[in-house]
Design a protein around this motif. Structure first.
Motif, short mmCIF file in Angstrom:
data_model
loop_
_atom_site.label_atom_id
_atom_site.label_comp_id
_atom_site.label_asym_id
_atom_site.label_seq_id
_atom_site.Cartn_x
_atom_site.Cartn_y
_atom_site.Cartn_z
N TYR A 288 -47.99 7.11 -0.99
CA TYR A 288 -47.45 6.92 0.35
C TYR A 288 -46.17 7.75 0.50
CZ TYR A 288 -50.55 2.87 0.38
OH TYR A 288 -51.66 2.04 0.31
N ASP A 290 -43.34 7.87 2.83
CA ASP A 290 -42.80 7.05 3.92
C ASP A 290 -41.50 7.67 4.42
OD1 ASP A 290 -42.50 5.08 5.75
OD2 ASP A 290 -41.79 3.57 4.35
N THR A 329 -51.09 9.15 2.02
CA THR A 329 -50.86 8.58 3.35
C THR A 329 -49.44 8.89 3.80
OG1 THR A 329 -52.42 6.79 2.95
CG2 THR A 329 -50.82 6.48 4.73
N ALA A 331 -46.64 7.97 6.48
CA ALA A 331 -46.29 6.92 7.43
C ALA A 331 -45.32 7.46 8.47
CB ALA A 331 -45.67 5.73 6.70
N THR A 333 -44.89 5.85 11.73
CA THR A 333 -44.31 4.77 12.52
C THR A 333 -43.76 3.66 11.62
OG1 THR A 333 -46.37 3.51 12.67
CG2 THR A 333 -46.00 5.25 14.32
N GLU A 335 -44.54 0.57 11.94
CA GLU A 335 -45.67 -0.31 11.62
C GLU A 335 -46.43 0.20 10.40
OE1 GLU A 335 -44.88 0.80 14.66
OE2 GLU A 335 -44.10 -1.14 15.35
N GLN A 336 -46.64 1.52 10.32
CA GLN A 336 -47.31 2.11 9.15
C GLN A 336 -46.48 1.89 7.89
OE1 GLN A 336 -47.67 6.07 10.81
NE2 GLN A 336 -49.88 5.81 11.20
N SER A 337 -45.16 1.98 8.02
CA SER A 337 -44.28 1.76 6.88
C SER A 337 -44.37 0.33 6.38
CB SER A 337 -42.83 2.09 7.27
OG SER A 337 -41.94 1.82 6.21
N LYS A 338 -44.42 -0.63 7.31
CA LYS A 338 -44.49 -2.04 6.92
C LYS A 338 -45.79 -2.35 6.19
CE LYS A 338 -41.56 -3.59 10.75
NZ LYS A 338 -41.54 -4.27 12.07
N LYS A 339 -46.88 -1.67 6.56
CA LYS A 339 -48.17 -1.91 5.91
C LYS A 339 -48.14 -1.53 4.43
CE LYS A 339 -51.22 -1.66 9.93
NZ LYS A 339 -52.33 -0.92 10.60
N ILE A 340 -47.29 -0.55 4.08
CA ILE A 340 -47.19 -0.16 2.67
C ILE A 340 -46.75 -1.35 1.83
CG2 ILE A 340 -45.97 1.33 1.02
CD1 ILE A 340 -45.67 3.38 3.31
#
Length: 477
Positions: A288, A290, A329, A331, A333, A335-340
């Motif tokens: 990721y 990020d 991946t 990230a 946004t 929201e994408q960062s939080k999913k990590i």
């Protein structure tokens, strides 16, 4: 008598700002004034607080800025300078301008986020807490930038001209070579910015830009960085050790967290991870990235093919754009960062800032530092007083978002990834000079680093070398 005044990066490794005034006398007559770099102070509180102070020389009285490269400790105070009233041109190479168009707005956004957080938590002594500058102010300052080609001479005033020569530090980075007419004579001043590794080799893997600063320089006055003045880079290939650390972390079910500077270091590290996976040296863990800034920086790197080393060009030909790699991946946004952080499977997380001073890396550290299964790998310099330096030092806890977070994760550091020349490399470059400068001033280093490099240069080169002091003025004779 013309003078140089050290307004930053003197006694510390951040906040680079060096003022040239072409004319000065006892009546304080103002000459043409040029600022070489305009960086943020980072690290210890006493330095960070200087970001909030007005420039000792009023911003509106500075005629131009010459920018060596796009790292925040060299460019990150430009929006504040413009906010204070600077209206002159800012000269930089096109790759540096492209990177600043990403770096500075991102910095403004983070400043706003930090202020909002402190106001929400009521943990600031200021009410309300304010950003040093905003996203919009950072975007507005970009209108002042003017592109200059490498080795093109630009006349700023009748007495002063400059040209950029390659520094080999990051994409677009250059030294500023100043020609100053004074007392009927021409004097050459060389400001190194940050000096890249002298050679591209297996012990400095992944280097993207041309290897080695330009040789056979001529300078009457040299202002030189000293970040690694008291340390020598390891002479071993770090990739086997990196692969071992990642394999062991994956085997125990942990994740690898890598604080990395979004410009240059992240791109370099991603290509190394890709090669290690493709050659079977590490498992194909999810990676990721990020950092929205790092993602945009990848696009800028792919645009400036003229900057590549042959090895970097070969990597890009072989693997293409990192943004398109399977298993990697990016990230963009929040929201994408939080999913990590919702995933508890082994992974590799590369995020900024590189010194853990802000940005999304703070969320990953807060969640994963307490777990001994995880690993934090530092691949860059950690300025004293930064969270990165505290974590790297072996401290039992570190303050993040106002709370103390226990440090139970494994912590490792690989110094070979640095983009700064060490003393043997700097001396190798200095020995190519056509003449011995009349005076050399060491900046951009902690006191121990600068003083040890000074002593070594005096002993081995017999040069007149001094460590610059904050706010000191030195005449150009």
């Amino acid at each position: 008598m013309p003078y140089i005044q050290f307004l930053g990066a003197a006694g510390t490794v951040t906040g680079s700002k060096h003022l040239i005034n072409t004319t000065y006398d006892s009546s304080s007559k103002q000459g043409f004034q040029v600022l070489i770099d305009c960086g943020l102070f980072q690290g210890q509180k006493e330095w960070r607080e200087r970001n909030w102070q007005d420039t000792p020389v009023p911003a509106r009285e500075i005629d131009a800025v010459v920018l060596t490269h796009a790292h925040l400790d060299h460019c990150g105070w430009i929006p504040r300078l413009v906010k204070e009233g600077f209206r002159g041109p800012i000269y930089a190479t096109q790759p540096t301008i492209d990177l600043c168009s990403v770096v500075l707005p991102d910095s403004g956004h983070l400043q706003e986020e930090d202020a909002a957080f402190y106001n929400k938590r009521k943990v600031s002594k200021h009410d309300p807490a304010l950003p040093l500058y905003t996203l919009k102010e950072a975007q507005d300052c970009l209108k002042c930038f003017r592109p200059v080609a490498v080795e093109q001479t630009t006349q700023l005033s009748p007495e002063l001209a400059f040209r950029f020569v390659r520094a080999a530090h990051i994409l677009g980075s250059c030294m500023a070579e100043i020609t100053l007419q004074t007392n009927g004579r021409s004097r050459r001043l060389l400001f190194t910015g940050d000096i890249g590794r002298v050679r591209d080799s297996l012990i400095a893997p992944g280097k993207v830009v041309h290897s080695g600063p330009q040789e056979n320089e001529t300078a009457d006055v040299l202002v030189m960085e000293s970040t690694y003045g008291n340390r020598q880079h390891p002479n071993t290939d770090p990739r086997p050790e990196l692969a071992r650390l990642i394999r062991e972390t994956a085997q125990r079910g942990g994740s690898v967290i890598v604080p990395a500077f979004a410009v240059e270091r992240t791109q370099k590290f991603l290509f190394i991870l890709k090669r290690l996976m493709e050659t079977g040296q590490i498992p194909r863990l999810p990676v990721y990235c990020d950092s929205p800034m790092a993602i945009r920086a990848v696009e800028i790197f792919l645009k400036h093919t003229e900057e590549y080393t042959p090895r970097a060009a070969d990597l890009i030909r072989t693997y293409g754009s990192p943004i398109e790699w399977p298993g990697f991946t990016f990230a963009l946004t929040a929201e994408q960062s939080k999913k990590i952080n919702e995933s508890h499977y082994p992974s590799i997380i590369v995020s900024s800032s590189g010194m853990v001073t802000g940005g999304r890396i703070l969320h990953h550290m807060a969640q994963r530092l307490p777990d001994p299964k995880n690993l934090v790998i530092f691949i860059g310099f950690q300025a004293p007083g930064t969270r990165g330096a505290i974590i790297k030092s072996g401290a039992p806890e570190v303050k993040i978002f106002g709370d103390f977070v226990p440090i139970r994760a494994q912590v490792a550091a690989l110094e070979q990834f640095s983009d700064h020349a060490d003393p043997p490399e700097m001396l190798e470059w200095l020995r190519t000079f056509k003449n011995k400068p009349g005076a050399t001033y060491l900046v951009h280093g902690e006191p121990a680093a600068s003083s040890q490099l000074r002593d070594r240069m005096k002993k081995e080169l017999a040069w007149n070398v001094q460590v610059a002091e904050y706010m000191e003025r030195v005449e150009v004779k």
